[in-house]
Design an enzyme around this catalytic site. Sequence first.
Site, mmCIF file in Angstrom:
data_model
loop_
_atom_site.group_PDB
_atom_site.id
_atom_site.type_symbol
_atom_site.label_atom_id
_atom_site.label_comp_id
_atom_site.label_asym_id
_atom_site.label_seq_id
_atom_site.Cartn_x
_atom_site.Cartn_y
_atom_site.Cartn_z
ATOM 1 N N PHE A 198 21.735 -27.847 -10.504
ATOM 2 C CA PHE A 198 21.220 -27.124 -9.393
ATOM 3 C C PHE A 198 21.944 -25.913 -9.315
ATOM 4 C CE2 PHE A 198 20.570 -32.158 -8.436
ATOM 5 C CZ PHE A 198 19.724 -31.812 -8.408
ATOM 6 N N CYS B 269 25.135 -31.664 0.952
ATOM 7 C CA CYS B 269 25.049 -30.310 2.551
ATOM 8 C C CYS B 269 23.679 -31.241 3.275
ATOM 9 C CB CYS B 269 24.261 -29.269 1.961
ATOM 10 S SG CYS B 269 22.992 -28.882 1.395
ATOM 11 N N ARG C 171 34.032 -23.438 -5.783
ATOM 12 C CA ARG C 171 34.198 -22.466 -6.541
ATOM 13 C C ARG C 171 35.025 -22.610 -7.629
ATOM 14 N NH1 ARG C 171 29.042 -20.120 -4.583
ATOM 15 N NH2 ARG C 171 29.723 -18.647 -3.392
ATOM 16 N N ASP D 213 18.122 -25.470 -13.511
ATOM 17 C CA ASP D 213 17.591 -25.201 -11.886
ATOM 18 C C ASP D 213 15.952 -26.057 -12.564
ATOM 19 O OD1 ASP D 213 18.512 -24.085 -9.450
ATOM 20 O OD2 ASP D 213 16.480 -24.315 -9.904
ATOM 21 N N SER D 214 15.067 -26.032 -10.718
ATOM 22 C CA SER D 214 13.584 -26.093 -11.461
ATOM 23 C C SER D 214 12.885 -24.414 -11.759
ATOM 24 C CB SER D 214 13.361 -26.953 -10.490
ATOM 25 O OG SER D 214 13.403 -27.251 -9.046
ATOM 26 N N ASP E 66 25.328 -29.891 -7.268
ATOM 27 C CA ASP E 66 25.298 -29.468 -5.840
ATOM 28 C C ASP E 66 23.531 -29.185 -5.069
ATOM 29 O OD1 ASP E 66 25.570 -28.325 -3.451
ATOM 30 O OD2 ASP E 66 25.970 -26.147 -4.770
HETATM 31 N N1 SAH Z 1 24.788 -24.646 -6.641
HETATM 32 C C1 SAH Z 1 24.325 -24.131 -6.152
HETATM 33 C C2 SAH Z 1 23.635 -23.342 -5.240
HETATM 34 C C3 SAH Z 1 21.971 -24.749 -5.165
HETATM 35 S S1 SAH Z 1 20.832 -24.566 -4.376
HETATM 36 C C4 SAH Z 1 25.074 -22.510 -5.769
HETATM 37 O O1 SAH Z 1 26.904 -22.484 -5.595
HETATM 38 O O2 SAH Z 1 24.968 -21.556 -6.014
HETATM 39 C C5 SAH Z 1 19.910 -26.184 -5.390
HETATM 40 C C6 SAH Z 1 18.961 -25.645 -5.786
HETATM 41 O O3 SAH Z 1 18.607 -26.770 -5.999
HETATM 42 C C7 SAH Z 1 17.784 -24.454 -5.675
HETATM 43 O O4 SAH Z 1 18.176 -23.104 -6.625
HETATM 44 C C8 SAH Z 1 16.638 -25.180 -6.533
HETATM 45 O O5 SAH Z 1 15.757 -24.409 -6.875
HETATM 46 C C9 SAH Z 1 16.930 -26.522 -7.157
HETATM 47 N N2 SAH Z 1 16.249 -27.557 -6.959
HETATM 48 C C10 SAH Z 1 15.237 -27.914 -5.485
HETATM 49 N N3 SAH Z 1 15.449 -29.156 -6.291
HETATM 50 C C11 SAH Z 1 15.134 -28.732 -7.951
HETATM 51 C C12 SAH Z 1 15.188 -30.228 -9.278
HETATM 52 N N4 SAH Z 1 14.149 -31.294 -8.866
HETATM 53 N N5 SAH Z 1 15.616 -30.257 -9.772
HETATM 54 C C13 SAH Z 1 15.895 -29.058 -10.190
HETATM 55 N N6 SAH Z 1 16.615 -27.677 -9.756
HETATM 56 C C14 SAH Z 1 15.986 -28.266 -8.337
#
Ligand code: SAH
Length: 403
Positions: free
Chosen positions: A233, A346, A217, A255-256, A306
């Site tokens: 995400f 990850c 970050r 995000d979803s 991510d």
């Molecule tokens: N980058 C973030 C962590 C990501 S965790 C940070 O630094 O805090 C992964 C995220 O992806 C979660 O919030 C989850 O809700 C989202 N997610 C999972 N599948 C998804 C999809 N198909 N489309 C959009 N978001 C998704």
Amino acid sequence: MAKAGAAAGPILRLKPGREKSLRHRHPWVFSGAVDRVDGDPAPGDTVTLMAVDGTSLGRAAFSPSSQIRARVWSFDSRTPIDDAFFRQRIERAVAARRSMQDAQHTGCRLIHGESDGLPGVIADRYGDVVVLQLSSAGAERWRDAIADALGGATGATCIFERSDAEVRTIEGLEPRIGVLRGALPDPVSFTEDGLVYRANVAHGQKTGFYLDQRDNRRAVRALAAGREALNVFCYTGAFTLAALAGGATRVTSLDSSATALHEATENLAANPTLDPGRAEWVEGDAFGTLRKFRDAARSFDLIVLDPPKFAPTAAQVERASRAYKDVNLWALKLLRPGGLLATFSCSGGVDASLFRKIVAGAALDAGADATVIGRFGPGADHPVALAFPEGDYLKGLLIRKAL
Ligand code: SAH
């Protein structure tokens, strides 16, 4: 290494030749390596590990229902596994992170499982709160000792347990969520690089926040000035806030999860120096939404990708590779010439070399001329024991699209 006879209590005897990984200090004993167990250890009880020649190789937590039949506490079989053992290991882990925290950085992983010599134990600090995640029969057996030692080593006002990782099922353990010591403040707030975040410790992902991305970050923050960014995400908006703090002209976050997006707006509101007018929040599936952005001819100068763990284990690698390729392909299409993509995985099942190949394939299919200009990993509070490659789960690339 001691000879037999020194060992008291149950003994786990290894098949011939199966002691090799233990001699290399890998902390897991798989069921296929076990010849027999002498004694009648309960789940989580300590067993002495013994090679066929009678050499004892260490002391481990027994886990009868898991493929990982034992997890090593100590490679010295004379080590007593008791409250003092956990106190010492936890003090050591906490002390190693002292220099990583100050008033501007009050979020930190304090215990990182196997790599801190504590298999199945994760502890994250968010300000005065420590969130503990126990995910093995051995860790479960020592819950009280671990909680007391953490309280003593940190002075935390609350130790909150968040033991609901899926792996607990394999270990035959029920989920457990709740306060172990003290009282939980609401909200749980902490500071990262001077920005205030809230961790939803009871219901959020992991222990409530992705502390492992802290350094990354910071890197995104340093790259954001004057750029229009897209954070895919975004979860609770951690990269979004970092990009805004770094001077991004606008950040679109996707995000979803509606809950995650709501928490993201709360995080932004907790930082009055950041202009919410520069943030756009989009709820939707990343795969479909990135295509829609493309159809709408949208483009960005900086994209953060991510995604969640598409491949927790090697078995899901093929499907996961396709998913990683797809999102990277669309991100590269949305990137303006000269733009930057910070892309992460990850997934334990996808190593750095495979990840690079996936991103290379995505660039090829996107018709993007792109170079790697940086590499990302977890911060120093997420150490990886050299003998434990499984701990090396987070990898990332900084990609630049040619002008
Ligand atoms: N980058 C973030 C962590 C990501 S965790 C940070 O630094 O805090 C992964 C995220 O992806 C979660 O919030 C989850 O809700 C989202 N997610 C999972 N599948 C998804 C999809 N198909 N489309 C959009 N978001 C998704």
